[in-house]
Write a protein that holds these residues in place. Structure first.
Motif, PDB file in Angstrom:
ATOM      1  N   GLU A  46       0.814  -1.215   0.000  1.00  0.00           N
ATOM      2  CA  GLU A  46       0.000   0.000   0.000  1.00  0.00           C
ATOM      3  C   GLU A  46       0.850   1.269   0.000  1.00  0.00           C
ATOM      4  O   GLU A  46       0.347   2.368  -0.225  1.00  0.00           O
ATOM      5  N   PHE A  47       2.152   1.113   0.261  1.00  0.00           N
ATOM      6  CA  PHE A  47       3.029   2.281   0.324  1.00  0.00           C
ATOM      7  C   PHE A  47       3.425   2.719  -1.080  1.00  0.00           C
ATOM      8  O   PHE A  47       3.870   1.932  -1.896  1.00  0.00           O
ATOM      9  N   SER A  48       3.255   3.988  -1.338  1.00  0.00           N
ATOM     10  CA  SER A  48       3.647   4.569  -2.626  1.00  0.00           C
ATOM     11  C   SER A  48       4.659   5.672  -2.364  1.00  0.00           C
ATOM     12  O   SER A  48       4.380   6.620  -1.632  1.00  0.00           O
ATOM     13  N   MET A  49       5.817   5.542  -2.966  1.00  0.00           N
ATOM     14  CA  MET A  49       6.907   6.465  -2.686  1.00  0.00           C
ATOM     15  C   MET A  49       6.949   7.597  -3.703  1.00  0.00           C
ATOM     16  O   MET A  49       6.716   7.402  -4.891  1.00  0.00           O
ATOM     17  N   THR A  50       7.241   8.802  -3.228  1.00  0.00           N
ATOM     18  CA  THR A  50       7.539   9.933  -4.100  1.00  0.00           C
ATOM     19  C   THR A  50       8.774  10.633  -3.542  1.00  0.00           C
ATOM     20  O   THR A  50       9.142  10.445  -2.386  1.00  0.00           O
ATOM     21  N   CYS A  51       9.387  11.436  -4.382  1.00  0.00           N
ATOM     22  CA  CYS A  51      10.553  12.196  -3.917  1.00  0.00           C
ATOM     23  C   CYS A  51      10.513  13.596  -4.515  1.00  0.00           C
ATOM     24  O   CYS A  51       9.858  13.843  -5.527  1.00  0.00           O
ATOM     25  N   SER A  52      11.223  14.511  -3.847  1.00  0.00           N
ATOM     26  CA  SER A  52      11.385  15.874  -4.346  1.00  0.00           C
ATOM     27  C   SER A  52      12.862  16.086  -4.656  1.00  0.00           C
ATOM     28  O   SER A  52      13.729  15.569  -3.956  1.00  0.00           O
ATOM     29  N   VAL A  53      13.129  16.847  -5.721  1.00  0.00           N
ATOM     30  CA  VAL A  53      14.509  17.023  -6.175  1.00  0.00           C
ATOM     31  C   VAL A  53      14.783  18.498  -6.431  1.00  0.00           C
ATOM     32  O   VAL A  53      13.985  19.185  -7.070  1.00  0.00           O
ATOM     33  N   GLY A  54      15.908  18.965  -5.911  1.00  0.00           N
ATOM     34  CA  GLY A  54      16.397  20.297  -6.232  1.00  0.00           C
ATOM     35  C   GLY A  54      17.594  20.177  -7.158  1.00  0.00           C
ATOM     36  O   GLY A  54      18.479  19.357  -6.941  1.00  0.00           O
ATOM     37  N   VAL A  55      17.614  20.986  -8.211  1.00  0.00           N
ATOM     38  CA  VAL A  55      18.652  20.889  -9.245  1.00  0.00           C
ATOM     39  C   VAL A  55      19.480  22.167  -9.271  1.00  0.00           C
ATOM     40  O   VAL A  55      18.930  23.275  -9.355  1.00  0.00           O
ATOM     41  N   CYS A  56      20.796  22.019  -9.194  1.00  0.00           N
ATOM     42  CA  CYS A  56      21.711  23.133  -9.432  1.00  0.00           C
ATOM     43  C   CYS A  56      22.533  22.802 -10.670  1.00  0.00           C
ATOM     44  O   CYS A  56      23.286  21.825 -10.676  1.00  0.00           O
ATOM     45  N   PHE A  57      22.366  23.602 -11.703  1.00  0.00           N
ATOM     46  CA  PHE A  57      23.115  23.392 -12.950  1.00  0.00           C
ATOM     47  C   PHE A  57      24.235  24.408 -13.026  1.00  0.00           C
ATOM     48  O   PHE A  57      24.013  25.609 -12.862  1.00  0.00           O
ATOM     49  N   LEU A  58      25.457  23.918 -13.274  1.00  0.00           N
ATOM     50  CA  LEU A  58      26.617  24.794 -13.413  1.00  0.00           C
ATOM     51  C   LEU A  58      27.027  24.800 -14.885  1.00  0.00           C
ATOM     52  O   LEU A  58      27.619  23.842 -15.379  1.00  0.00           O
ATOM     53  N   PRO A  59      26.687  25.877 -15.606  1.00  0.00           N
ATOM     54  CA  PRO A  59      27.024  25.910 -17.035  1.00  0.00           C
ATOM     55  C   PRO A  59      28.527  26.072 -17.250  1.00  0.00           C
ATOM     56  O   PRO A  59      29.253  26.506 -16.349  1.00  0.00           O
ATOM     57  N   GLY A  60      28.974  25.729 -18.439  1.00  0.00           N
ATOM     58  CA  GLY A  60      30.381  25.914 -18.770  1.00  0.00           C
ATOM     59  C   GLY A  60      30.751  27.384 -18.719  1.00  0.00           C
ATOM     60  O   GLY A  60      29.973  28.256 -19.124  1.00  0.00           O
ATOM     61  N   GLY A  61      31.935  27.682 -18.192  1.00  0.00           N
ATOM     62  CA  GLY A  61      32.395  29.062 -18.108  1.00  0.00           C
ATOM     63  C   GLY A  61      31.789  29.865 -16.979  1.00  0.00           C
ATOM     64  O   GLY A  61      31.926  31.091 -16.938  1.00  0.00           O
ATOM     65  N   ALA A  62      31.097  29.186 -16.047  1.00  0.00           N
ATOM     66  CA  ALA A  62      30.425  29.910 -14.954  1.00  0.00           C
ATOM     67  C   ALA A  62      31.376  30.317 -13.851  1.00  0.00           C
ATOM     68  O   ALA A  62      30.979  30.990 -12.901  1.00  0.00           O
ATOM     69  N   GLY A  63      32.617  29.909 -13.926  1.00  0.00           N
ATOM     70  CA  GLY A  63      33.556  30.252 -12.865  1.00  0.00           C
ATOM     71  C   GLY A  63      33.747  29.107 -11.902  1.00  0.00           C
ATOM     72  O   GLY A  63      33.169  28.028 -12.053  1.00  0.00           O
ATOM     73  N   ALA A  64      34.560  29.361 -10.886  1.00  0.00           N
ATOM     74  CA  ALA A  64      34.909  28.315  -9.921  1.00  0.00           C
ATOM     75  C   ALA A  64      33.873  28.245  -8.808  1.00  0.00           C
ATOM     76  O   ALA A  64      33.572  29.255  -8.162  1.00  0.00           O
ATOM     77  N   TYR A  65      33.336  27.063  -8.594  1.00  0.00           N
ATOM     78  CA  TYR A  65      32.389  26.819  -7.507  1.00  0.00           C
ATOM     79  C   TYR A  65      32.820  25.565  -6.767  1.00  0.00           C
ATOM     80  O   TYR A  65      33.418  24.654  -7.339  1.00  0.00           O
ATOM     81  N   SER A  66      32.478  25.514  -5.496  1.00  0.00           N
ATOM     82  CA  SER A  66      32.786  24.337  -4.685  1.00  0.00           C
ATOM     83  C   SER A  66      31.535  23.483  -4.524  1.00  0.00           C
ATOM     84  O   SER A  66      30.415  23.922  -4.816  1.00  0.00           O
ATOM     85  N   TYR A  67      31.740  22.267  -4.034  1.00  0.00           N
ATOM     86  CA  TYR A  67      30.613  21.380  -3.736  1.00  0.00           C
ATOM     87  C   TYR A  67      29.648  22.048  -2.766  1.00  0.00           C
ATOM     88  O   TYR A  67      28.423  21.988  -2.940  1.00  0.00           O
ATOM     89  N   GLU A  68      30.203  22.702  -1.740  1.00  0.00           N
ATOM     90  CA  GLU A  68      29.355  23.319  -0.722  1.00  0.00           C
ATOM     91  C   GLU A  68      28.452  24.387  -1.336  1.00  0.00           C
ATOM     92  O   GLU A  68      27.264  24.490  -0.985  1.00  0.00           O
ATOM     93  N   GLN A  69      28.996  25.181  -2.258  1.00  0.00           N
ATOM     94  CA  GLN A  69      28.195  26.229  -2.890  1.00  0.00           C
ATOM     95  C   GLN A  69      27.100  25.638  -3.773  1.00  0.00           C
ATOM     96  O   GLN A  69      25.950  26.101  -3.754  1.00  0.00           O
TER      97      GLN A  69
END
Length: 583
Positions: free
Chosen positions: A252-275
């Motif tokens: 009877e259990f039906s699973m759903t999930c929510s997802v947040g997406v961070c896209f880093l385009p080419g040439g966007a500069g230096a970013y860390s995992y934390e950012q």
């Protein structure tokens, strides 16, 4: 004397036949083999377990690439060991019959008059595999087998530092919707089953080169290398859909999930995992506010200060949504039970996402209330109502007073009333065209609320108390609060219409409120029976789906221009309206 005795024991150990057999068994058990290298002749001799010559290779270093199964990157290390340029032990990786093995080389100290090198080779493959297993276990989450947060963070940061600037990538932050309820309803063992099943799905769904991380609890992160935005969004859309198809032991259990997406385009500069994680988490917050079981993409990469995730996330989300004008105002008409004409409306806020889906307030208002940002949303809605009233005023249409919801948090700010007046002055709207509406449950701050309502009335606003009857602590105080209208909640009429005693109580309550000088409004009216009960009880105004669903600005303008009573026109659409829910 003692030295002589020890030397004698060593000699007898090495030469004794029985002891030599034991030495051979020990060498076999330990995976040790003996070799001898003669530099002058470039000859390598390998000995078997019986210490008999097994193989002779000459030349050896001269034909190293042909004769040896040592990995190419280790061959110079072997050459240095045999020529004496590398001292001590040497570890080599070898490939035999399609399988690799690790070998540790060690040599006896060379005699001055003997240039040959006598040494042993020990197979340490199993030792290294056990070490790798232990190391890998330390890098992974023990329940799901995915990388733990520290390891995942290091792997992503290493990649971000080494990747080419033009390479795009993306980070997903996801969690299981209402996972706490899963544990509460089905127990923690089933909760573990859900998490491990979800992890297995992620491993099968994403590419081998993607980095899968369990960040903690029911939260997971996935870093995708070299992926463009279109492919990324399609991938995430498929992910959300396929998660709903997962099955578990509780059918009877039906699973759903929510997802947040961070896209880093080419040439966007230096970013860390934390950012990137901060921005993916912000997008996840947005997906949850929108009702869960979906994904949201963070549109901006803005610097976030450490420790600001909750407050900053909501503020950035609200600013972005207002900037894009994604919040829309809907109006639900209030109908007079004296003549069945429109006598005003309540302004309601909706969030229209970029994909066209309209999100109801119960999905996002709690987040704003929790973080104290509801006041800014109130001002935003109020100004949109002022813009609407300015427009209808120019058109010669009089919609009646429009009530707007006001959070009790405004009572803490002495400048609240002045700020609302400045908005009206900007658009040339009279305060009498606005009714400021607070919930009964907000009266826990009684003194501050009374002062705020008094300030509103002094400025020319009308005031109303919403959801009267939900609580009980306000009954003895209602006569002291500066109000024009008292609004009965949906649940109140649903209970009172059921029998004669209920309708009698409703009539007495309405008479009491009207005797105190209040106009009585009832919301959530969804049937002809309720209209009849409320009319007989003396209720002044009603609102609900029986008369009209909440309407957008254009639809409400069209309704205002229609002549005649609303009651008869709505009864033609009973089947459409009776089953709805008032917002």
């Amino acid at each position: 004397m003692e030295k002589e005795r020890i030397r004698h024991r060593e000699k007898s150990f090495l030469t004794g036949k029985k002891r030599m057999e034991k030495l051979k068994v020990l060498m076999k058990y330990a995976g040790i083999s003996v070799f001898e290298y003669f530099p002058d002749a470039d000859r390598l001799v390998l000995y078997d377990e019986q210490l008999k010559e097994e193989r002779r290779m000459q030349p050896f270093l001269g034909r190293l690439e042909e004769l040896c199964t040592v990995y190419p990157e280790n061959r110079e290390k072997l050459r240095g060991f045999l020529t004496g340029n590398i001292q001590g032990t040497v570890e080599l990786k070898m490939l035999e019959n399609g399988h690799y093995r690790m070998v540790l080389l060690d040599a006896l100290q060379q005699e001055e008059d003997d240039p040959s090198i006598i040494g042993c080779a020990r197979d340490i493959t199993e030792i290294r595999k056990r070490e790798e297993l232990l190391e890998d276990q330390a890098r992974r989450d023990s329940m799901t087998g995915l990388y733990n947060h520290d390891t995942g963070k290091r792997l992503v940061n290493d990649y971000l530092m080494e990747k080419r600037a033009e390479q795009p990538c993306g980070l997903l932050m996801m969690d299981v919707d209402r996972f706490k309820n899963v544990n509460d309803v089905y127990g923690h063992l089933f909760g573990d089953e859900v998490l491990t099943g979800f992890a297995r799905f992620l491993q099968s769904f994403f590419r081998k080169e993607d980095i899968l991380i369990r960040t903690g609890g029911d939260e997971f992160a996935v870093f995708l290398k070299e992926i463009n935005r279109e492919v990324l969004e399609k991938k995430v859309g498929d992910l959300v859909k396929k998660v709903g198809e997962l099955t578990f032991s509780k059918k009877e259990f039906s699973m759903t999930c929510s997802v947040g997406v961070c896209f880093l385009p080419g040439g966007a500069g230096a970013y860390s995992y934390e950012q990137l994680l901060e921005h993916a988490d912000l997008a996840l917050y947005r997906a949850k506010i929108a009702g869960r079981n979906q994904y949201a993409v963070g549109e901006k990469l803005v610097p976030l200060q450490k420790g600001e995730k909750g407050e900053t996330a909501v503020k950035l989300l609200m600013d972005e949504t207002m900037e894009k004008r994604e919040f829309e105002i809907y109006f639900q008409p209030k109908i007079s039970l004296h003549n069945y004409k429109i006598a005003g409306a309540e302004a309601l806020v909706r969030w229209r996402r970029p994909d066209g889906i309209v999100v109801k307030p119960e999905h996002f208002l709690p987040f704003y209330e929790k973080n104290g940002k509801i006041t800014e949303l109130d001002y935003y809605v109020f100004e949109q109502v002022a813009v609407f009233l300015e427009k209808t005023k120019r058109s010669g249409i009089v919609p009646g007073p429009v009530s707007v919801n006001v959070s009790a948090l405004h009572a803490e700010d002495p400048q609240t009333t002045q700020r609302y007046l400045e908005i009206l002055q900007k658009h040339g709207v009279d305060p009498s065209m606005i009714q400021m509406e607070l919930k009964e449950t907000d009266t826990i701050r009684y003194e501050n609320i009374r002062n705020l309502l008094h300030s509103f009335q002094q400025a020319g606003f009308q005031t109303a108390l919403d959801n009267f009857g939900v609580g009980s602590s306000f009954l003895n105080l209602v006569g002291e609060v500066p109000l024009n209208d008292v609004k009965l909640g949906r649940g109140f009429i649903e209970k009172c219409e059921k029998d004669h005693r209920g309708t009698a109580f409703l009539k007495q309550l309405i008479e009491m409120l009207k005797s105190l000088g209040f106009q009585v409004v009832c919301e959530g009216v969804e049937s002809a029976r309720q209209v009849e009960v409320l009319k007989n009880a003396g209720c002044d105004l009603v609102q609900g789906n029986w008369f009209s669903m909440p309407l957008n600005t254009k639809e409400f303008e069209n309704m205002l221009s229609l002549p005649g009573e609303l009651r008869c026109r709505c009864r033609e659409y009973t089947e459409y309206t009776a089953g709805g829910k008032t917002e």
